[in-house]
Design an enzyme around this catalytic site. Structure first.
Site, PDB file in Angstrom:
ATOM      1  N   PRO A 109       1.151  -0.861  -0.104  1.00 37.86           N
ATOM      2  CA  PRO A 109      -0.048   0.368  -0.039  1.00 37.86           C
ATOM      3  C   PRO A 109       0.689   0.883  -0.178  1.00 37.86           C
ATOM      4  CG  PRO A 109      -0.621  -1.661   1.147  1.00 37.86           C
ATOM      5  CD  PRO A 109       0.836  -2.140   0.885  1.00 37.86           C
ATOM      6  N   GLU A 147       3.974  -3.244 -14.098  1.00 37.44           N
ATOM      7  CA  GLU A 147       5.455  -4.156 -14.121  1.00 37.44           C
ATOM      8  C   GLU A 147       7.018  -2.674 -14.738  1.00 37.44           C
ATOM      9  OE1 GLU A 147       5.790  -7.081 -14.083  1.00 37.44           O
ATOM     10  OE2 GLU A 147       4.098  -8.070 -15.399  1.00 37.44           O
TER      11      GLU A 147
HETATM   12  C1  LIG Z   1      -3.874  -5.116 -12.427  1.00 37.12           C
HETATM   13  C2  LIG Z   1      -2.621  -5.138 -11.373  1.00 37.12           C
HETATM   14  C3  LIG Z   1      -1.489  -6.132 -11.818  1.00 37.12           C
HETATM   15  C4  LIG Z   1      -1.070  -5.819 -10.748  1.00 37.12           C
HETATM   16  N1  LIG Z   1       0.004  -7.315 -10.422  1.00 37.12           N
HETATM   17  C5  LIG Z   1       1.418  -6.952  -9.533  1.00 37.12           C
HETATM   18  C6  LIG Z   1       1.925  -8.318  -8.749  1.00 37.12           C
HETATM   19  O1  LIG Z   1       1.232  -9.464  -9.503  1.00 37.12           O
HETATM   20  N2  LIG Z   1       3.029  -7.555  -7.838  1.00 37.12           N
HETATM   21  C7  LIG Z   1       2.962  -6.934  -7.808  1.00 37.12           C
HETATM   22  O2  LIG Z   1       3.968  -7.212  -7.251  1.00 37.12           O
HETATM   23  N3  LIG Z   1       2.358  -5.674  -8.417  1.00 37.12           N
HETATM   24  C8  LIG Z   1       1.087  -5.660  -8.977  1.00 37.12           C
HETATM   25  N4  LIG Z   1       0.423  -4.663  -9.631  1.00 37.12           N
HETATM   26  C9  LIG Z   1       0.921  -3.202  -8.975  1.00 37.12           C
HETATM   27  C10 LIG Z   1       1.938  -2.498  -9.427  1.00 37.12           C
HETATM   28  O3  LIG Z   1       3.132  -2.516  -9.890  1.00 37.12           O
HETATM   29  C11 LIG Z   1       2.062  -0.960  -9.574  1.00 37.12           C
HETATM   30  O4  LIG Z   1       0.525  -0.723  -9.554  1.00 37.12           O
HETATM   31  C12 LIG Z   1       2.472  -0.392 -10.012  1.00 37.12           C
HETATM   32  O5  LIG Z   1       4.424  -0.498  -9.649  1.00 37.12           O
HETATM   33  C13 LIG Z   1       2.645   1.289  -9.429  1.00 37.12           C
HETATM   34  O6  LIG Z   1       2.978   1.402  -7.877  1.00 37.12           O
HETATM   35  P1  LIG Z   1       1.625   2.057  -7.436  1.00 37.12           P
HETATM   36  O7  LIG Z   1       0.512   1.792  -8.271  1.00 37.12           O
HETATM   37  O8  LIG Z   1       2.229   2.330  -6.192  1.00 37.12           O
HETATM   38  O9  LIG Z   1       1.432   3.905  -7.682  1.00 37.12           O
HETATM   39  P2  LIG Z   1       2.578   4.887  -7.576  1.00 37.12           P
HETATM   40  O10 LIG Z   1       3.842   4.138  -7.142  1.00 37.12           O
HETATM   41  O11 LIG Z   1       2.668   5.549  -6.582  1.00 37.12           O
HETATM   42  O12 LIG Z   1       2.705   5.777  -8.550  1.00 37.12           O
HETATM   43  C14 LIG Z   1       2.252   6.689  -8.594  1.00 37.12           C
HETATM   44  C15 LIG Z   1       2.569   7.391 -10.242  1.00 37.12           C
HETATM   45  O13 LIG Z   1       3.523   8.482 -10.062  1.00 37.12           O
HETATM   46  C16 LIG Z   1       4.398   7.987 -10.209  1.00 37.12           C
HETATM   47  N5  LIG Z   1       5.675   8.154 -10.115  1.00 37.12           N
HETATM   48  C17 LIG Z   1       6.019   7.292  -9.478  1.00 37.12           C
HETATM   49  N6  LIG Z   1       7.775   7.150  -8.300  1.00 37.12           N
HETATM   50  C18 LIG Z   1       8.431   8.197  -9.752  1.00 37.12           C
HETATM   51  C19 LIG Z   1       9.474   8.639  -9.950  1.00 37.12           C
HETATM   52  N7  LIG Z   1      10.475   8.155  -9.338  1.00 37.12           N
HETATM   53  N8  LIG Z   1       9.392   9.737 -11.002  1.00 37.12           N
HETATM   54  C20 LIG Z   1       8.643  10.054 -11.619  1.00 37.12           C
HETATM   55  N9  LIG Z   1       6.427   9.793 -11.626  1.00 37.12           N
HETATM   56  C21 LIG Z   1       7.294   8.684 -10.502  1.00 37.12           C
HETATM   57  C22 LIG Z   1       4.069   6.751 -11.381  1.00 37.12           C
HETATM   58  O14 LIG Z   1       4.877   6.578 -13.045  1.00 37.12           O
HETATM   59  C23 LIG Z   1       3.137   6.940 -10.941  1.00 37.12           C
HETATM   60  O15 LIG Z   1       2.074   7.809 -12.280  1.00 37.12           O
HETATM   61  C24 LIG Z   1       0.168  -4.270 -10.226  1.00 37.12           C
HETATM   62  C25 LIG Z   1      -0.997  -3.340 -10.611  1.00 37.12           C
HETATM   63  C26 LIG Z   1      -2.307  -4.063 -11.399  1.00 37.12           C
HETATM   64  C27 LIG Z   1      -2.691  -2.583 -11.652  1.00 37.12           C
END
Ligand SMILES: Cc1cc2nc3c(=O)[nH]c(=O)nc-3n(C[C@H](O)[C@H](O)[C@H](O)COP(=O)(O)OP(=O)(O)OC[C@H]3O[C@@H](n4cnc5c(N)ncnc54)[C@H](O)[C@@H]3O)c2cc1C
Length: 262
Positions: free
Chosen positions: A6, A244
């Protein structure tokens, strides 16, 4: 593969789920979110903090196999998704889940690097590959529709603006396909090019959203009806820009590689 939490998505190294040694076991505590297949899989590869004392955050993590029938494992399916509704996505809680130390994958402290290696393939197979297929499907549907749809005394396909749209969709799709094949050939040959992989992931996934968007546009009002399929291509393309590795994170990786971390 369960890494996302989260409070730690893109910032993988900041995860807080812990695996604490206790005799011959690890005791795992914490929570994960957006985990694919977590309510139906028998095993999960879980990224945990095992070495909190390591000076670099990246060296604190390990990958541990968790059998999902162990006491304390709880997975709850997430409902109401925009994209890939056929795929199971769940929130997972580990309440002091005990697993044998032999469930450790490789050696302690290498979890972050194992995940990055995994991404070299996953970003191409589960990201760029899906994007190419989705865009191709959307383009095929659009071509079929504009050839049949009558307007202004002919078909939509006879209109210059429509031909131009189809040309652009097909061209960016082929550019993405070539980028994917080049990046994938490198991985298959044993020399993964991280920047090229990130380029392929970002470009093809954004391209799939654009192509699916134009496919809806070319269908007019029919494009928003589920039975014409193109709306579902757009919905499924959108998530490819997020999982990914988000497209922003891919660009950070490309920039750092080209600029030498400056
Ligand atoms: C359908 C689905 C399946 C998934 N399956 C898996 C799974 O099997 N295993 C698993 O571990 N995860 C899984 N995920 C999670 C997925 O990998 C994450 O949602 C993703 O890595 C983004 O993390 P977050 O949602 O916390 O967004 P955040 O990291 O909070 O990002 C929010 C926004 O901020 C931007 N941002 C963050 N950091 C930076 C930076 N340094 N520079 C510029 N922009 C930035 C991002 O690009 C994004 O636009 C899944 C997600 C979905 C939606």
């Amino acid at each position: 593969m369960a890494s996302t939490e989260p409070d730690a998505g893109s910032d993988v190294a900041s995860i807080t789920t812990t695996a604490v040694k206790d005799g011959d076991d690890y005791i795992i505590s914490g929570s994960k979110i957006f985990i694919t297949n977590a309510t139906i899989g028998d095993y999960l590869l879980v990224l945990c903090v095992t070495n909190p004392q390591a000076p670099r955050k990246h060296d604190r993590l390990s990958t541990i196999i968790v059998e999902t029938n162990r006491p304390g494992y709880e997975a709850t399916k997430l409902h109401g998704k925009l994209s890939i509704r056929c795929s199971d996505t769940a929130e997972v809680v580990f309440k002091e889940v005990r697993v044998p130390r032999s469930n450790l994958v490789g050696v302690e402290g290498k979890g972050f690097y194992q995940l990055m290696d995994f991404f070299n393939r996953a970003r191409l197979e589960g990201g760029a590959g899906l994007a190419i297929g989705t865009a191709q499907g959307a383009l095929d549907k659009a071509i079929s529709h504009v050839k049949k749809r009558k307007a202004f005394g002919g078909t939509l396909a006879q209109l210059g603006v429509v031909q131009s749209k189809i040309a652009e969709m097909a061209t960016i799709l082929e550019a993405g396909r070539s980028l994917l094949y080049r990046a994938a050939a490198g991985v298959d040959a044993g020399h993964a090019d991280h920047a090229l992989i990130a380029m392929a992931k970002w470009y093809t996934c954004e391209m799939a959203v654009k192509v699916a968007d134009e496919a809806i546009q070319l269908h007019g009002g029919y494009g928003i009806l589920e039975e014409y399929d193109v709306a579902h291509y757009w919905r499924d393309a959108k998530v490819l820009e997020i999982f990914e590795g988000t497209k922003e994170v891919e660009k950070v990786l490309i920039g750092k590689t080209l600029l030498g971390g400056k």
